[in-house]
Design a protein around this motif. Structure first.
Motif, PDB file in Angstrom:
ATOM      1  N   TRP A  24      42.321  50.159  51.114  1.00  0.00           N
ATOM      2  CA  TRP A  24      41.169  49.256  51.071  1.00  0.00           C
ATOM      3  C   TRP A  24      41.239  48.364  49.842  1.00  0.00           C
ATOM      4  O   TRP A  24      40.946  47.169  49.906  1.00  0.00           O
ATOM      5  CB  TRP A  24      39.850  50.032  51.097  1.00  0.00           C
ATOM      6  N   SER A  25      41.628  48.935  48.711  1.00  0.00           N
ATOM      7  CA  SER A  25      41.754  48.151  47.482  1.00  0.00           C
ATOM      8  C   SER A  25      42.848  47.095  47.620  1.00  0.00           C
ATOM      9  O   SER A  25      42.657  45.934  47.227  1.00  0.00           O
ATOM     10  CB  SER A  25      42.062  49.059  46.290  1.00  0.00           C
ATOM     11  N   THR A  26      43.971  47.490  48.179  1.00  0.00           N
ATOM     12  CA  THR A  26      45.080  46.551  48.384  1.00  0.00           C
ATOM     13  C   THR A  26      44.680  45.443  49.350  1.00  0.00           C
ATOM     14  O   THR A  26      44.978  44.263  49.117  1.00  0.00           O
ATOM     15  CB  THR A  26      46.326  47.286  48.905  1.00  0.00           C
ATOM     16  N   LEU A  27      43.991  45.803  50.408  1.00  0.00           N
ATOM     17  CA  LEU A  27      43.516  44.805  51.356  1.00  0.00           C
ATOM     18  C   LEU A  27      42.574  43.817  50.660  1.00  0.00           C
ATOM     19  O   LEU A  27      42.659  42.602  50.873  1.00  0.00           O
ATOM     20  CB  LEU A  27      42.829  45.482  52.538  1.00  0.00           C
ATOM     21  N   GLY A  28      41.709  44.327  49.803  1.00  0.00           N
ATOM     22  CA  GLY A  28      40.829  43.452  49.034  1.00  0.00           C
ATOM     23  C   GLY A  28      41.605  42.491  48.152  1.00  0.00           C
ATOM     24  O   GLY A  28      41.273  41.305  48.062  1.00  0.00           O
ATOM     25  N   GLU A  29      42.651  42.976  47.511  1.00  0.00           N
ATOM     26  CA  GLU A  29      43.482  42.117  46.663  1.00  0.00           C
ATOM     27  C   GLU A  29      44.144  41.017  47.493  1.00  0.00           C
ATOM     28  O   GLU A  29      44.195  39.854  47.070  1.00  0.00           O
ATOM     29  CB  GLU A  29      44.537  42.952  45.944  1.00  0.00           C
ATOM     30  N   ILE A  30      44.646  41.373  48.669  1.00  0.00           N
ATOM     31  CA  ILE A  30      45.268  40.387  49.557  1.00  0.00           C
ATOM     32  C   ILE A  30      44.236  39.335  49.969  1.00  0.00           C
ATOM     33  O   ILE A  30      44.516  38.136  49.966  1.00  0.00           O
ATOM     34  CB  ILE A  30      45.864  41.075  50.808  1.00  0.00           C
ATOM     35  N   GLN A  31      43.045  39.791  50.292  1.00  0.00           N
ATOM     36  CA  GLN A  31      41.994  38.871  50.728  1.00  0.00           C
ATOM     37  C   GLN A  31      41.559  37.944  49.603  1.00  0.00           C
ATOM     38  O   GLN A  31      41.254  36.779  49.854  1.00  0.00           O
ATOM     39  CB  GLN A  31      40.814  39.674  51.291  1.00  0.00           C
ATOM     40  N   VAL A  32      41.548  38.426  48.366  1.00  0.00           N
ATOM     41  CA  VAL A  32      41.250  37.548  47.227  1.00  0.00           C
ATOM     42  C   VAL A  32      42.325  36.470  47.139  1.00  0.00           C
ATOM     43  O   VAL A  32      42.019  35.277  46.979  1.00  0.00           O
ATOM     44  CB  VAL A  32      41.160  38.346  45.901  1.00  0.00           C
ATOM     45  N   GLU A  33      43.578  36.872  47.241  1.00  0.00           N
ATOM     46  CA  GLU A  33      44.685  35.920  47.128  1.00  0.00           C
ATOM     47  C   GLU A  33      44.670  34.871  48.227  1.00  0.00           C
ATOM     48  O   GLU A  33      45.101  33.744  48.016  1.00  0.00           O
ATOM     49  CB  GLU A  33      46.032  36.659  47.129  1.00  0.00           C
ATOM     50  N   THR A  34      44.178  35.237  49.409  1.00  0.00           N
ATOM     51  CA  THR A  34      44.140  34.280  50.523  1.00  0.00           C
ATOM     52  C   THR A  34      42.818  33.521  50.585  1.00  0.00           C
ATOM     53  O   THR A  34      42.598  32.729  51.501  1.00  0.00           O
ATOM     54  CB  THR A  34      44.403  34.982  51.866  1.00  0.00           C
ATOM     55  N   GLY A  35      41.934  33.778  49.620  1.00  0.00           N
ATOM     56  CA  GLY A  35      40.680  33.050  49.538  1.00  0.00           C
ATOM     57  C   GLY A  35      39.553  33.603  50.395  1.00  0.00           C
ATOM     58  O   GLY A  35      38.499  32.988  50.508  1.00  0.00           O
ATOM     59  N   ASP A  36      39.754  34.771  50.987  1.00  0.00           N
ATOM     60  CA  ASP A  36      38.721  35.413  51.802  1.00  0.00           C
ATOM     61  C   ASP A  36      37.835  36.291  50.928  1.00  0.00           C
ATOM     62  O   ASP A  36      37.845  37.520  51.025  1.00  0.00           O
ATOM     63  CB  ASP A  36      39.359  36.257  52.918  1.00  0.00           C
ATOM     64  N   HIS A  37      37.053  35.667  50.065  1.00  0.00           N
ATOM     65  CA  HIS A  37      36.291  36.400  49.053  1.00  0.00           C
ATOM     66  C   HIS A  37      35.235  37.322  49.647  1.00  0.00           C
ATOM     67  O   HIS A  37      35.024  38.422  49.129  1.00  0.00           O
ATOM     68  CB  HIS A  37      35.677  35.438  48.044  1.00  0.00           C
ATOM     69  N   GLU A  38      34.579  36.910  50.710  1.00  0.00           N
ATOM     70  CA  GLU A  38      33.568  37.780  51.315  1.00  0.00           C
ATOM     71  C   GLU A  38      34.209  39.031  51.907  1.00  0.00           C
ATOM     72  O   GLU A  38      33.692  40.139  51.750  1.00  0.00           O
ATOM     73  CB  GLU A  38      32.776  37.024  52.380  1.00  0.00           C
ATOM     74  N   LEU A  39      35.337  38.851  52.597  1.00  0.00           N
ATOM     75  CA  LEU A  39      36.045  40.010  53.146  1.00  0.00           C
ATOM     76  C   LEU A  39      36.556  40.912  52.028  1.00  0.00           C
ATOM     77  O   LEU A  39      36.505  42.138  52.132  1.00  0.00           O
ATOM     78  CB  LEU A  39      37.209  39.568  54.040  1.00  0.00           C
TER      79      LEU A  39
END
Length: 87
Positions: A24-39
């Motif tokens: 879940w933490s890694t997925l959050g990091e990926i989503q930050v990098e792709t600009g999906d801040h809410e996700l």
């Protein structure tokens, strides 16, 4: 993201909480990098809901810092201060 989601499915079915937390933490990091801040915020929060099942404080501290940095990007100052303080 695909493989992280597959890993989450396997980890949750087998109650591998440490691995699920990390995914879940890694997925959050990926989503930050792709600009999906809410996700990303949702992913980090989901990870942190498992923190009572995780024995490694260093792992949870890292996720608190990650979500704190995300809050800074979102100009959520109070949330950022609290999260980073917990990290």
């Amino acid at each position: 993201q695909y493989y992280a989601l597959k890993g989450l499915d396997i980890g949750q079915r087998n109650r591998l909480y440490h691995q699920v937390f990390q995914l879940w933490s890694t997925l959050g990091e990926i989503q930050v990098e792709t600009g999906d801040h809410e996700l990303a915020e949702g992913s980090f929060r989901t990870a942190l809901e498992l923190r009572d099942k995780i024995l490694n404080d260093q792992v949870t501290a890292s996720t608190f810092i990650e979500i704190g940095q995300l809050y800074l990007k979102q100009h959520k100052w109070d949330e950022a201060k609290k999260a980073i303080g917990l990290g």
